[in-house]
Design an enzyme around this catalytic site. Structure first.
Site, PDB file in Angstrom:
ATOM      1  N   ASP A  83     -57.872 -32.492  52.130  1.00  0.00           N
ATOM      2  CA  ASP A  83     -57.578 -33.491  53.164  1.00  0.00           C
ATOM      3  C   ASP A  83     -56.149 -34.008  52.954  1.00  0.00           C
ATOM      4  O   ASP A  83     -55.612 -33.922  51.833  1.00  0.00           O
ATOM      5  CB  ASP A  83     -58.617 -34.625  53.010  1.00  0.00           C
ATOM      6  N   GLU A 135     -50.908 -32.649  61.258  1.00  0.00           N
ATOM      7  CA  GLU A 135     -51.144 -33.925  61.955  1.00  0.00           C
ATOM      8  C   GLU A 135     -49.907 -34.350  62.722  1.00  0.00           C
ATOM      9  O   GLU A 135     -48.787 -34.239  62.238  1.00  0.00           O
ATOM     10  CB  GLU A 135     -51.537 -35.020  60.959  1.00  0.00           C
ATOM     11  N   HIS A 181     -58.603 -44.919  60.089  1.00  0.00           N
ATOM     12  CA  HIS A 181     -59.350 -44.611  58.867  1.00  0.00           C
ATOM     13  C   HIS A 181     -59.990 -45.885  58.316  1.00  0.00           C
ATOM     14  O   HIS A 181     -59.346 -46.930  58.283  1.00  0.00           O
ATOM     15  CB  HIS A 181     -58.417 -44.068  57.782  1.00  0.00           C
ATOM     16  N   GLY A 182     -61.223 -45.787  57.848  1.00  0.00           N
ATOM     17  CA  GLY A 182     -61.860 -46.924  57.175  1.00  0.00           C
ATOM     18  C   GLY A 182     -62.902 -47.612  58.040  1.00  0.00           C
ATOM     19  O   GLY A 182     -63.231 -47.147  59.136  1.00  0.00           O
ATOM     20  N   HIS A 209     -59.727 -37.869  63.132  1.00  0.00           N
ATOM     21  CA  HIS A 209     -59.775 -38.564  61.837  1.00  0.00           C
ATOM     22  C   HIS A 209     -60.386 -39.939  62.054  1.00  0.00           C
ATOM     23  O   HIS A 209     -60.455 -40.437  63.177  1.00  0.00           O
ATOM     24  CB  HIS A 209     -58.357 -38.702  61.267  1.00  0.00           C
ATOM     25  N   GLY A 210     -60.845 -40.553  60.958  1.00  0.00           N
ATOM     26  CA  GLY A 210     -61.384 -41.906  61.066  1.00  0.00           C
ATOM     27  C   GLY A 210     -62.736 -41.937  61.749  1.00  0.00           C
ATOM     28  O   GLY A 210     -63.018 -42.814  62.572  1.00  0.00           O
ATOM     29  N   THR A 212     -65.572 -42.796  60.655  1.00  0.00           N
ATOM     30  CA  THR A 212     -66.405 -43.953  60.311  1.00  0.00           C
ATOM     31  C   THR A 212     -66.243 -45.043  61.375  1.00  0.00           C
ATOM     32  O   THR A 212     -65.117 -45.395  61.735  1.00  0.00           O
ATOM     33  CB  THR A 212     -65.982 -44.514  58.930  1.00  0.00           C
ATOM     34  N   VAL A 232     -65.315 -37.612  58.396  1.00  0.00           N
ATOM     35  CA  VAL A 232     -66.038 -38.833  58.038  1.00  0.00           C
ATOM     36  C   VAL A 232     -65.857 -39.040  56.534  1.00  0.00           C
ATOM     37  O   VAL A 232     -66.175 -38.145  55.743  1.00  0.00           O
ATOM     38  CB  VAL A 232     -67.545 -38.719  58.380  1.00  0.00           C
TER      39      VAL A 232
HETATM   40  P1  13P Z   1     -63.021 -42.480  57.723  1.00  0.00           P
HETATM   41  O1  13P Z   1     -62.923 -42.881  56.293  1.00  0.00           O
HETATM   42  O2  13P Z   1     -62.636 -43.580  58.646  1.00  0.00           O
HETATM   43  O3  13P Z   1     -64.356 -41.903  58.052  1.00  0.00           O
HETATM   44  O4  13P Z   1     -61.920 -41.327  57.940  1.00  0.00           O
HETATM   45  C1  13P Z   1     -61.968 -40.185  57.142  1.00  0.00           C
HETATM   46  C2  13P Z   1     -60.807 -39.315  57.438  1.00  0.00           C
HETATM   47  O5  13P Z   1     -60.355 -39.207  58.542  1.00  0.00           O
HETATM   48  C3  13P Z   1     -60.261 -38.542  56.301  1.00  0.00           C
HETATM   49  O6  13P Z   1     -59.161 -37.772  56.664  1.00  0.00           O
END
Ligand code: 13P
Length: 280
Positions: A83, A135, A181-182, A209-210, A212, A232
């Site tokens: 990643d 990206e 992210h997060g 991405h992101g 979550t 995720v």
């Molecule tokens: P999250 O932690 O928000 O799920 O994002 C993960 C991510 O995109 C890692 O590259």
């Protein structure tokens, strides 16, 4: 069984009825069996992604050999992906160790430099049949503990995305369309029109991405409009830490430490299986 690259994994996922491949960050080795359990629960292929921090912490060889042996044992088609990595030497090390997919993240660089560096990674990766994600645009939130300033968040431009894939023949392109992210549920603001325009202009697998905190409705939408890979990360970490906080604080020091991890492993298995079902 050999680890598969993303382009080999995606059609397997599609044959099994999935619109997108979930790519799940692994935060520690104890978590690993849960990822395979979730894949078996849902008959899903598995994509595990590793941050550079986790790769350094656990060691690439340990990651490759343990993931490969579990993939063989359970007969789960599996891709091991590096990643967000902006260091080309670290990417080469991951490829040399046996990772089957990598991400070069030059999103903080001027476009021409991002393209040039991505091409260096592509030249190396192609020799080993390793897929490459790049990206474009800046996704907010925290990556591997480092926060991206809100002022630096920038949605991906359609014109730049078109130029990028014309000049760097990547397999997957991560785009910034309103996720962060997060654990920032309330801040997710998917730009539907922008996604449609990028999808139309760019004939590549797009990456969200992101993952979550993205609502089920948004997730259903994006995987039907070009997002072939959905990352995720934080959700598994949150479940793991929450359950370990409970078991470690109530346990005795001479209990087998293994027992402290069992509820966390079950919770991580459930969260990954739930996401995999969402991608069907
Ligand atoms: P999250 O932690 O928000 O799920 O994002 C993960 C991510 O995109 C890692 O590259």
């Amino acid at each position: 069984m050999k680890l598969l690259n993303f382009k080999q994994l995606l059609p397997i996922a599609q044959q099994r009825g999935f619109h997108a491949v979930g790519s799940f960050n692994l935060h520690c080795l104890e978590m690993l069996p849960a990822y395979f359990e979730a894949a078996l629960d849902t008959n899903s292929p598995l994509m595990i992604q590793i941050s550079t921090g986790t790769a350094e912490y656990l060691g690439r060889e340990l990651l490759v050999s343990s993931i490969q042996s579990l993939a063989e044992k359970h007969d789960v088609p599996t891709c091991l992906h590096l990643d967000h990595c902006s260091n080309i030497d670290d990417i080469k090390k991951a490829i040399d160790s046996g990772f089957s997919s990598v991400m070069y993240d030059g999103s903080h660089l001027p476009l021409a430099e991002n393209i040039a560096n991505t091409n260096i990674v592509l030249d190396y990766a192609r020799q080993f049949n390793v897929t490459v994600e790049a990206e474009l645009g800046a996704i907010g939130g925290a990556e591997d503990g480092k926060a991206v300033a809100e002022s630096d968040i920038a949605f991906t431009s359609v014109a730049e995305a078109t130029q990028f894939v014309r000049e760097a023949d990547v397999d997957m392109l991560a785009v910034s369309i309103g996720t962060v992210h997060g654990s920032y549920t309330a801040k997710t603001n998917i730009q539907h029109q922008l996604l449609a325009e990028i999808h139309q202009a760019v004939d590549k697998s797009l990456v969200l991405h992101g993952g979550t905190g993205v609502s089920d409705e948004d997730m259903h939408y994006v995987i039907r409009h070009g997002m072939d890979k959905v990352n995720v990360g934080t959700e598994m970490n949150v479940q793991w830490v929450k359950h370990c906080q409970d078991t470690f604080s109530s346990g005795k020091v001479d209990d087998s430490v293994r027992k402290f991890f069992i509820p966390a492993r079950k919770a991580v298995r459930a969260v990954i299986a739930e996401k995999m079902r969402l991608f069907q």
